[in-house]
Design a protein around this motif. Sequence first.
Motif, PDB file in Angstrom:
ATOM      1  N   SER A   8     -35.716 -40.957  12.599  1.00  0.00           N
ATOM      2  CA  SER A   8     -36.832 -41.275  13.307  1.00  0.00           C
ATOM      3  C   SER A   8     -37.468 -39.456  13.825  1.00  0.00           C
ATOM      4  O   SER A   8     -37.006 -38.680  14.040  1.00  0.00           O
ATOM      5  CB  SER A   8     -36.666 -42.026  14.088  1.00  0.00           C
ATOM      6  N   PRO A   9     -39.290 -39.624  13.264  1.00  0.00           N
ATOM      7  CA  PRO A   9     -39.395 -38.159  14.318  1.00  0.00           C
ATOM      8  C   PRO A   9     -39.069 -37.959  15.638  1.00  0.00           C
ATOM      9  O   PRO A   9     -39.159 -37.031  16.616  1.00  0.00           O
ATOM     10  CB  PRO A   9     -40.880 -39.455  14.353  1.00  0.00           C
ATOM     11  N   GLN A  10     -38.815 -39.269  16.288  1.00  0.00           N
ATOM     12  CA  GLN A  10     -38.114 -39.155  17.722  1.00  0.00           C
ATOM     13  C   GLN A  10     -37.103 -38.361  17.817  1.00  0.00           C
ATOM     14  O   GLN A  10     -36.875 -37.453  18.665  1.00  0.00           O
ATOM     15  CB  GLN A  10     -38.251 -40.669  18.102  1.00  0.00           C
ATOM     16  N   GLN A  11     -35.980 -39.344  16.915  1.00  0.00           N
ATOM     17  CA  GLN A  11     -35.056 -38.164  17.161  1.00  0.00           C
ATOM     18  C   GLN A  11     -35.473 -36.781  17.270  1.00  0.00           C
ATOM     19  O   GLN A  11     -33.893 -35.770  17.098  1.00  0.00           O
ATOM     20  CB  GLN A  11     -34.046 -38.897  16.077  1.00  0.00           C
ATOM     21  N   ALA A  12     -35.996 -36.553  15.498  1.00  0.00           N
ATOM     22  CA  ALA A  12     -35.820 -35.625  15.163  1.00  0.00           C
ATOM     23  C   ALA A  12     -36.643 -34.172  16.117  1.00  0.00           C
ATOM     24  O   ALA A  12     -36.450 -32.900  16.256  1.00  0.00           O
ATOM     25  CB  ALA A  12     -36.736 -35.181  14.467  1.00  0.00           C
ATOM     26  N   MET A  13     -37.794 -35.401  16.869  1.00  0.00           N
ATOM     27  CA  MET A  13     -38.248 -33.459  17.815  1.00  0.00           C
ATOM     28  C   MET A  13     -36.848 -34.005  19.207  1.00  0.00           C
ATOM     29  O   MET A  13     -37.305 -32.864  19.471  1.00  0.00           O
ATOM     30  CB  MET A  13     -39.347 -34.837  18.482  1.00  0.00           C
ATOM     31  N   ALA A  14     -36.576 -35.207  19.245  1.00  0.00           N
ATOM     32  CA  ALA A  14     -34.948 -34.500  20.084  1.00  0.00           C
ATOM     33  C   ALA A  14     -34.461 -33.409  20.362  1.00  0.00           C
ATOM     34  O   ALA A  14     -33.991 -32.708  21.156  1.00  0.00           O
ATOM     35  CB  ALA A  14     -34.673 -36.180  20.683  1.00  0.00           C
TER      36      ALA A  14
END
Length: 274
Positions: A8-14
Amino acid sequence: MSTPFYVSPQQAMADRAEYARKGIARGRSLVVLQFADGIVFVGENPSRALHKFSEIYDRIGFAAAGKYNEYENLRIGGVRYADLRGYTYDRDDVTARGLANVYAQTLGTIFSSAAEKPYEVELVVAEVGAGPEGDQIYRLPHDGSIVDEHGSVAVGGNAEQISSFLDQRHRDGMSLAEALKLAVQALSREANGNEREIPAERLEVAVLDRTRPQQRKFKRIVGRQLARLLDADGAGATPTDAPSDSETEDAGSPATETPGTVTPDSDADGSAKE
């Protein structure tokens, strides 16, 4: 045909943020504090060739923690931006806020790009004003956000602990000697609560001094002048323009480091961690 692995984009950014934070935390801490006559930069740096602090323009200074080769590229880009803007328009049009916006766009673009890793750097851009109320200090984390700081700021290493220490003890109107001693005291505190001694020869110190008659307000403090300030009583600070045995100023041109030189904190690929 196999199904591609989805993140997910959120996990990638995290994950990218965690990667950058760990890289920055491996570097040595530095602090930037306001004092009565300007802004002082203090950091532990055993190298005399690879600087954490530099002059960008007349009243603007630059400080960085993290990976040296990455923040040196940003510093050089900032010098070019400032020189071009000052030449095209007016020297007063070059401001710390404008420079911080340029750095924020660069860091934000790199951080959000999936094609390259995020920069492992945290920057501080400071500008000294005609009076203390005109001073500006901006902190730029790895993701390109801008934080307007007042009084004091710490980046790199155990910055959170150092910032808490400074917030409790820093006050307006401090002399240069008082601010310098407070900065060294903060940098001497380790994560486990113990204190260690940082000798003067391992300190890198620079100031933006509003009282200097020159147009350029940035100056390094080294040698006997630094020793006098560290030994001075809080009531009487040595003037920043007092003669020193090895006073130096930064020009707005790229540094002339020896090729291949790294500090003891260098990583496996030879990129120095400051």
